[in-house]
Write an enzyme that holds these catalytic residues in place. Sequence first.
Site, mmCIF file in Angstrom:
data_model
loop_
_atom_site.group_PDB
_atom_site.id
_atom_site.type_symbol
_atom_site.label_atom_id
_atom_site.label_comp_id
_atom_site.label_asym_id
_atom_site.label_seq_id
_atom_site.Cartn_x
_atom_site.Cartn_y
_atom_site.Cartn_z
ATOM 1 N N ARG A 83 30.901 43.505 40.070
ATOM 2 C CA ARG A 83 31.864 42.372 40.048
ATOM 3 C C ARG A 83 30.842 41.103 40.451
ATOM 4 O O ARG A 83 30.041 41.487 41.331
ATOM 5 C CB ARG A 83 32.709 42.433 41.377
ATOM 6 C CG ARG A 83 33.446 41.387 41.803
ATOM 7 C CD ARG A 83 34.291 41.520 42.914
ATOM 8 N NE ARG A 83 34.692 39.862 43.412
ATOM 9 C CZ ARG A 83 34.809 39.358 44.389
ATOM 10 N NH1 ARG A 83 33.771 39.820 45.371
ATOM 11 N NH2 ARG A 83 35.190 38.052 44.460
ATOM 12 N N HIS A 127 33.376 31.529 42.565
ATOM 13 C CA HIS A 127 32.869 31.992 43.859
ATOM 14 C C HIS A 127 31.952 30.920 44.349
ATOM 15 O O HIS A 127 30.590 30.869 44.761
ATOM 16 C CB HIS A 127 31.884 33.298 43.638
ATOM 17 C CG HIS A 127 31.742 34.138 44.804
ATOM 18 N ND1 HIS A 127 31.985 35.274 45.043
ATOM 19 C CD2 HIS A 127 31.178 33.828 46.166
ATOM 20 C CE1 HIS A 127 31.900 35.979 46.182
ATOM 21 N NE2 HIS A 127 31.370 34.917 46.752
ATOM 22 N N GLU A 172 38.221 33.941 48.038
ATOM 23 C CA GLU A 172 37.994 33.567 49.096
ATOM 24 C C GLU A 172 38.683 32.169 49.254
ATOM 25 O O GLU A 172 37.865 31.358 49.962
ATOM 26 C CB GLU A 172 36.986 33.879 49.960
ATOM 27 C CG GLU A 172 36.608 35.562 50.256
ATOM 28 C CD GLU A 172 35.680 35.825 50.942
ATOM 29 O OE1 GLU A 172 34.744 34.995 51.484
ATOM 30 O OE2 GLU A 172 35.185 36.922 51.327
ATOM 31 N N ASN A 297 38.734 41.312 50.437
ATOM 32 C CA ASN A 297 37.392 41.589 51.046
ATOM 33 C C ASN A 297 37.636 41.634 52.469
ATOM 34 O O ASN A 297 38.437 40.811 53.201
ATOM 35 C CB ASN A 297 36.671 40.192 50.719
ATOM 36 C CG ASN A 297 36.329 39.879 49.515
ATOM 37 O OD1 ASN A 297 36.625 40.750 48.664
ATOM 38 N ND2 ASN A 297 35.906 38.662 49.048
ATOM 39 N N TYR A 299 35.599 42.601 56.264
ATOM 40 C CA TYR A 299 34.220 42.933 56.896
ATOM 41 C C TYR A 299 34.684 43.020 58.416
ATOM 42 O O TYR A 299 33.737 43.833 59.200
ATOM 43 C CB TYR A 299 33.299 41.515 56.886
ATOM 44 C CG TYR A 299 32.794 41.340 55.468
ATOM 45 C CD1 TYR A 299 31.690 41.740 55.300
ATOM 46 C CD2 TYR A 299 33.914 40.365 54.490
ATOM 47 C CE1 TYR A 299 31.225 41.735 53.954
ATOM 48 C CE2 TYR A 299 33.065 40.420 53.313
ATOM 49 C CZ TYR A 299 31.972 40.826 52.946
ATOM 50 O OH TYR A 299 31.218 40.768 51.799
ATOM 51 N N GLU A 357 35.251 43.436 48.224
ATOM 52 C CA GLU A 357 33.833 43.396 49.146
ATOM 53 C C GLU A 357 33.994 44.144 50.329
ATOM 54 O O GLU A 357 35.186 43.981 50.938
ATOM 55 C CB GLU A 357 33.634 41.865 49.611
ATOM 56 C CG GLU A 357 33.001 40.909 48.345
ATOM 57 C CD GLU A 357 32.559 39.491 48.735
ATOM 58 O OE1 GLU A 357 32.178 39.185 49.958
ATOM 59 O OE2 GLU A 357 32.911 38.695 47.878
HETATM 60 C C1 BGC Z 1 31.671 36.164 50.307
HETATM 61 C C2 BGC Z 1 30.253 36.326 49.937
HETATM 62 C C3 BGC Z 1 29.385 36.529 51.293
HETATM 63 C C4 BGC Z 1 29.968 37.602 52.202
HETATM 64 C C5 BGC Z 1 29.131 38.031 53.610
HETATM 65 C C6 BGC Z 1 32.036 36.883 51.709
HETATM 66 O O1 BGC Z 1 32.775 35.646 52.617
HETATM 67 O O2 BGC Z 1 32.611 36.182 49.334
HETATM 68 O O3 BGC Z 1 29.601 35.411 49.168
HETATM 69 O O4 BGC Z 1 28.137 36.824 50.936
HETATM 70 O O5 BGC Z 1 31.075 37.466 52.537
HETATM 71 O O6 BGC Z 1 29.305 36.847 54.274
#
Ligand code: BGC
Length: 457
Positions: A83, A127, A172, A297, A299, A357
Amino acid sequence: MADIAESSHSTFPAGFLWGCATSAYQIEGSPLADGAGVSNWHRFVHTPGRVRDGDTGDVACDHYRRWREDVALMRTLGMRAYRFSIAWNRVLPEGRGRVNPEGLAFYDRLVDALLENGIQPMVTLHHWDLPAALDDRGGWLNPDIVDWFVDYARVMFRKLDDRVGLWTTINEPWVVSDGGYLHGVLAPGHRSQFEPPIAAHHLLRAHGAAVQAYRADGRNNIGIVVNLEPKYPASQGADDLAATRRADAYMNRQFLDPVFLGRYPEEMHEVFGDAWPVWPDEDMAQIRQAIDFVGVNYYTRSVVRHDPRRWPQRVSGAPQKHATHTETGWEVYPQGLTDVLKWVSARYGRPPIYITENGAAFYDPPTASDGRIEDPLRVAYLRAHLRAVHAAARQGVDLRGYFVWSLLDNFEWAHGYSKRFGIVHVDYATQQRTPKDSARFYAKVIATHGAALGVTA
Ligand code: BGC
């Protein structure tokens, strides 16, 4: 690797796509090469005080010149998909009108090289790097950006859709509106109470209009990418529960409700008060286009507490003292990934989902004498999150693939080069790439279609 439990029973769906992700401004460098126009990010990083240590994307990972090497690296790791994003300002230097053939040719060659190496491309149209000429006309605040985006998207569809099977419109939109227009920590660096809902709305309209255009011009699959952060209340008190609903509406439902349900969440008015506009029905209809998949995405999560001092949401995050946190201060919480995937599936009618992501910034120790870069925290993060993906698939979520963030250490926006998310280490002085242990771990997961995670039916 010895610490991975082996199992011959992988229940990852057949055809589940294993890949990695990057974005144009974060890796390419050469921002003005071959007739490219200036982007809003180029301008932002060259404004003193915006980015940590004054770092810029002028060189980044030099991928614009080293792309062949990077494709070869992906092949070595066994990637099945990649991607990446297109720099709009390379293709249309002024953002609209004149197409720059050399900019287009870069992505054309990249797609060919990926396919020659058995790697499926997933293309992100936006992006975050916007042609500066469009920013000068108001950027995401100007309703005309919907047409500008569609014109740009059409150029890309016509050039690449014969070889690109997976497209995403916007990466995002929440981060663009929150970081770019509310807090001013990302380009274009505005701090406004009134602009974020307007920017968010035009991002969503641009998405919808591009999907409509794709139905006329394209033959494959298109979706949107959102960053989701499940919100859990810090207590069962009425204030914290209401704060949790606001936080969830602001970050998660503000984007997916319009896309799938054609309306904004009720709490948005509560969040923004007078700054929340009333949008015409035809806009909502434009946003609500059938999409082929949604990109998620993930995290971290957030544990939410009512906090009247914090505008607009009036929430703050409750610290989780005993949890592991990454270098960006994000709690490691794999269960949140299973939860959020199940939530998307239940709320929006079981759409096909790619995890577009997932990854972590950790401090990487110096290279060992045998040349290895040991990153056990990242390996543990990936293993736990991939198991969480597997758990969601087993519970009925229609999961189609997973893209680790990121292939390379790269330019982490306002953090500059201080945070490393790569499974491959980049020595910025020499541009040497060295796969970390996490890359070897992920390569093994791919080669065994997930069996190396020790997940069983
Ligand atoms: C984004 C990336 C970023 C990653 C880590 C996402 O919000 O799409 O560009 O590097 O998180 O912060």
